[in-house]
Design a protein around this motif. Structure first.
Motif, PDB file in Angstrom:
ATOM      1  N   UNK A   1      42.713  39.121  13.708  1.00 19.57           N
ATOM      2  CA  UNK A   1      41.714  39.613  14.511  1.00 19.57           C
ATOM      3  C   UNK A   1      41.690  40.747  15.003  1.00 19.57           C
ATOM      4  N   UNK A   2      42.803  40.863  15.706  1.00 21.85           N
ATOM      5  CA  UNK A   2      43.041  42.329  16.544  1.00 21.85           C
ATOM      6  C   UNK A   2      42.870  43.333  15.703  1.00 21.85           C
ATOM      7  N   UNK A   3      43.401  43.306  14.155  1.00 23.21           N
ATOM      8  CA  UNK A   3      43.400  44.562  13.320  1.00 23.21           C
ATOM      9  C   UNK A   3      42.150  44.593  12.603  1.00 23.21           C
ATOM     10  N   UNK A   4      41.082  43.788  12.831  1.00 22.48           N
ATOM     11  CA  UNK A   4      39.753  43.678  12.447  1.00 22.48           C
ATOM     12  C   UNK A   4      39.652  43.160  10.974  1.00 22.48           C
ATOM     13  N   UNK A   5      40.688  42.517  10.503  1.00 16.98           N
ATOM     14  CA  UNK A   5      40.692  41.880   9.180  1.00 16.98           C
ATOM     15  C   UNK A   5      40.303  40.524   9.272  1.00 16.98           C
ATOM     16  N   UNK A   6      39.763  39.818  10.142  1.00 14.60           N
ATOM     17  CA  UNK A   6      39.459  38.506  10.307  1.00 14.60           C
ATOM     18  C   UNK A   6      38.048  38.458  11.125  1.00 14.60           C
ATOM     19  N   UNK A   7      37.037  37.856  10.350  1.00 16.35           N
ATOM     20  CA  UNK A   7      35.600  37.929  10.950  1.00 16.35           C
ATOM     21  C   UNK A   7      35.776  37.221  12.259  1.00 16.35           C
ATOM     22  N   UNK A   8      34.848  37.611  13.202  1.00 15.77           N
ATOM     23  CA  UNK A   8      34.954  37.237  14.653  1.00 15.77           C
ATOM     24  C   UNK A   8      34.273  35.552  14.471  1.00 15.77           C
ATOM     25  N   UNK A   9      33.497  35.291  13.823  1.00  8.80           N
ATOM     26  CA  UNK A   9      32.883  33.905  13.899  1.00  8.80           C
ATOM     27  C   UNK A   9      33.986  33.027  13.258  1.00  8.80           C
ATOM     28  N   UNK A  10      34.839  33.352  12.229  1.00 17.04           N
ATOM     29  CA  UNK A  10      35.751  32.789  11.406  1.00 17.04           C
ATOM     30  C   UNK A  10      37.121  32.472  12.527  1.00 17.04           C
TER      31      UNK A  10
END
Length: 702
Positions: free
Chosen positions: A27-36
């Protein structure tokens, strides 16, 4: 963050925590969607706060039970990672605030050393299973319901049927017909019953279904007047499977189970539940430790010398905060905890008293207080003096002066106006102006910071929830007044009705007006909810209307309780990934995870779990391809139907006879090894085909 990994003995828990750490990094790296990511962290008890950059962590305590060692562990965790405060909730959890997201895996690992979990404390999961705190010592209980609540919690924890539902699901077990766990406002509520069948006493439960509070409260309906004890967990599983498949997933405001039941009707719900019977993991479930979970009794110990300085307070405390257990010679002792907040220091100082003179078990109550068990009658005076030193011997447990509240605008993103400070003000009004009400357990006051009813205002005799009112170009903090709710018993209750909205600073006068009116006009021995029904809603509207007069506002009305600056409505800001994510690719990645879970469950001979993970793979992969076509479905059932329409009927994918039949084999077969193996292979083939289809499409586009 490597050290905690080797300290955990349970590999399942260790995997959970490492997975949370991994997802935080993605998430911190922007590789995981915020909603997920939000969905994942919520299911691990990590909840965004009103304050940016910090989290609330909800610690899950099944039916509010914890030992002194667990209390010490939580106090230590609060000191190290939070603010040194423990907040007791209406669902018998403990919350700590202002926690760094990056430290939550480490925090969780330390809690697990004393068998304390965060798993499924928040999110679209089965929330904490609650029960009457008196369960096991209640003089009126037909049997101890705590083992049933505990078994339900353990059966559903990490169970694939309830990990990603459309919304949260809540259950409760009351200890008697008094229904002190509020079965009537739960998705599933259970009240213990005993019947004589063929000359034998048989335990069972009255089962209520489809209730809920929130912005639109609904009273539960009776599913069974008597369901034998060994059918409780199979029934729960059937209901959850139906909710997972047919429940709304797009419109959160209509996604609770109560809306599904209202949409299709209880008769259809029960038919669908019966349809799932063949696929259930178990058809009967014998409850472990069914005779009770009470801890060992405290050994007799001499009492130190002590002096009760305020004998009047002691007598009042004895009357309102203690009761004789069903076990002769022992008493339950309630500790009234103002606004549910107890400091870690106070918690630590409480532990030696419990270990010396009570059973090693505490229960968090639905009213945000604490209950101690098995205190000997001769120890009560000494117990009072020690609790009084800690500020935990205030009389008036569960009376008008014991107000339930949520944290509101103190920390919650959804809070509209203050709920905690106004609670203290109202309690002071009662104690100072109406001391006789310290004995009144009929009228309950409950306050929430918004309409969502975390403070349970929907079942209060006198309830308030945070709101606001426009006044010219300014906004005034306000309270929506609710009157007439309450518990009648045996699964029956009343939902409080909206009366009028008043400026928040008029809250104390609302209390005074209602109490004075009740005292002046009630019939002899008339309970408040009967008084409300006799007088009617308009009577109270006319009574309180002068307090809503916006032409008589003062400058103080524009300042919320506990604040000095002028009120400004605000919504807290959640986390943001800051990067656009390929949602289709994310869903396919999740499908691969679900398939891997299915493989692992099969290898561990958990065939029912493997089958459900395979089913989830079918649904998740189908949803990804539908999203790729711009088709957005709001239920799993809809995804299955739409995939046939948009892919199978057009010849893109071939299923015999159709996708629905293949996917829904899940409820047409028993969870055998042979079916689990076959279904897993079919799910794997479908996922591979879905990924290949997407890859070919991407190449054509490029």
């Amino acid at each position: 963050m490597l050290s905690f990994r080797s300290e955990l003995e349970n590999p399942i828990v260790e995997k959970d925590i490492i997975d949370l750490e991994k997802k935080i990094r993605l998430f911190r790296e922007g590789k995981l969607n915020e909603e997920k990511f939000r969905s994942l962290r919520l299911a691990r008890g990590v909840y965004g706060q009103r304050q940016v950059g910090v989290q609330m962590v909800r610690i899950k305590l099944p039916f509010g039970r914890l030992t002194t060692q667990q209390l010490l562990r939580i106090a230590s965790i609060s000191d190290e990672y939070s603010t040194g405060n423990l907040h007791l909730t209406t669902r018998q959890d403990i919350q700590i605030h202002y926690v760094s997201l990056d430290r939550t895996p480490e925090l969780w690992a330390k809690l697990e050393e004393d068998d304390i979990t965060l798993r499924e404390a928040c999110g679209n999961t089965v929330r904490n299973v609650t029960a009457s705190p008196e369960a096991g010592i209640d003089p009126e209980e037909p049997f101890d319901v705590a083992p049933y609540a505990d078994a339900t919690f353990r059966y559903l924890l990490r169970n694939p049927i309830c990990q990603e539902m459309g919304r949260k699901f809540k259950m409760s077990f009351s200890s008697s017909d008094k229904d002190t766990a509020f079965a009537y406002i739960h998705d599933l509520g259970f009240i213990p019953k005993v019947q004589v069948i063929d000359g034998q006493e048989v335990r069972g439960f009255k089962v209520l279904i489809g209730g809920g509070l929130g912005a639109q409260p609904v009273l539960a309906q009776v599913a069974y007047e008597f369901l034998p004890e060994n059918r409780i967990i199979p029934f729960i599983e059937g209901v959850l499977r139906i909710f997972d498949r047919y429940g709304e997933r797009n419109n959160r405001n209509k996604a609770r189970f109560k809306y599904l039941q209202n949409k299709i009707g209880m008769e259809e719900v029960m038919r669908l539940v019966k349809e799932e019977a063949k696929a259930l993991k178990v058809h009967e479930f014998d409850i472990p430790n069914r005779e009770g979970l009470n801890p060992a009794l405290p050994a007799p110990k001499p009492l130190p010398e002590f002096l009760i300085e305020n004998t009047d307070k002691y007598k009042l405390w004895l009357r309102t905060n203690t009761f004789q257990q069903k076990q002769e010679g022992y008493f339950g002792v309630y500790m009234k905890v103002p606004i549910g907040d107890i400091s870690s220091d106070t918690a630590r100082k409480l532990v030696p008293l419990i270990r010396d003179y009570a059973a090693d078990e505490l229960r968090v109550t639905q009213g945000q207080n604490l209950l101690l068990k098995f205190v000997r009658e001769e120890a009560l005076p000494y117990f009072f003096t020690k609790l009084d030193e800690l500020g935990l011997a205030e009389p008036g447990f569960d009376t008008v002066a014991d107000i339930t509240t949520c944290p509101g605008t103190d920390t919650c993103n959804l809070g509209i106006s203050n709920s905690t400070h106004i609670t203290k003000v109202l309690e002071d009004v009662i104690i100072q102006e109406y001391p006789e009400l310290l004995f009144n357990t009929d009228l309950k006051i409950k306050i929430s910071g918004c309409m969502n009813s975390c403070g349970q205002h929907g079942l209060a005799g006198l309830g308030f929830h945070g709101s606001s009112i426009k006044s010219g170009k300014s906004v005034v903090p306000a309270l929506q007044v609710m009157i007439g709710g309450g518990t009648l018993g045996d699964g029956e209750g009343r939902i409080a009705q909206r009366i009028i909205k008043v400026p928040s600073k008029k809250g104390p006068d609302v209390l005074r007006y209602v109490i004075e009116d009740y005292r002046a006009l009630k019939l002899e021995n008339e309970k408040f909810h009967d008084f409300f029904e006799r007088q009617g809603k308009d009577h109270f509207y006319q009574l309180l209307k002068p307090l809503a007069d916006m032409t008589k506002l003062t400058s103080d009305d524009f300042v919320d309780w506990g604040h000095q600056e002028q009120y400004q409505p605000a919504i807290g800001v959640g986390e943001c990934a800051g990067v656009m994510i390929d949602l289709v690719a994310t869903l396919l990645y999740e499908s691969e995870e679900k398939l891997q879970w299915a493989v692992e469950a099969f290898e561990e001979k958990r065939f029912a779990d493997s089958i459900y993970h395979s089913y989830s793979t079918f649904v998740s992969a189908a949803k990804a391809l539908l999203l790729d076509k711009g088709v957005n479905c709001n239920t799993q059932n809809g995804i299955i139907n739409d995939f046939d329409t948009h892919y199978v009927a057009e010849g893109t994918f071939a299923f015999e006879p159709d996708f629905r039949t293949v996917a829904l084999q899940i409820n047409q077969n028993e969870p055998s090894k042979a079916f689990a193996e076959k279904y897993l292979a079919e799910a794997k083939d479908f996922l591979n085909s879905a990924k290949s289809f997407r890859e070919v499409k991407a190449e054509v586009i490029s």
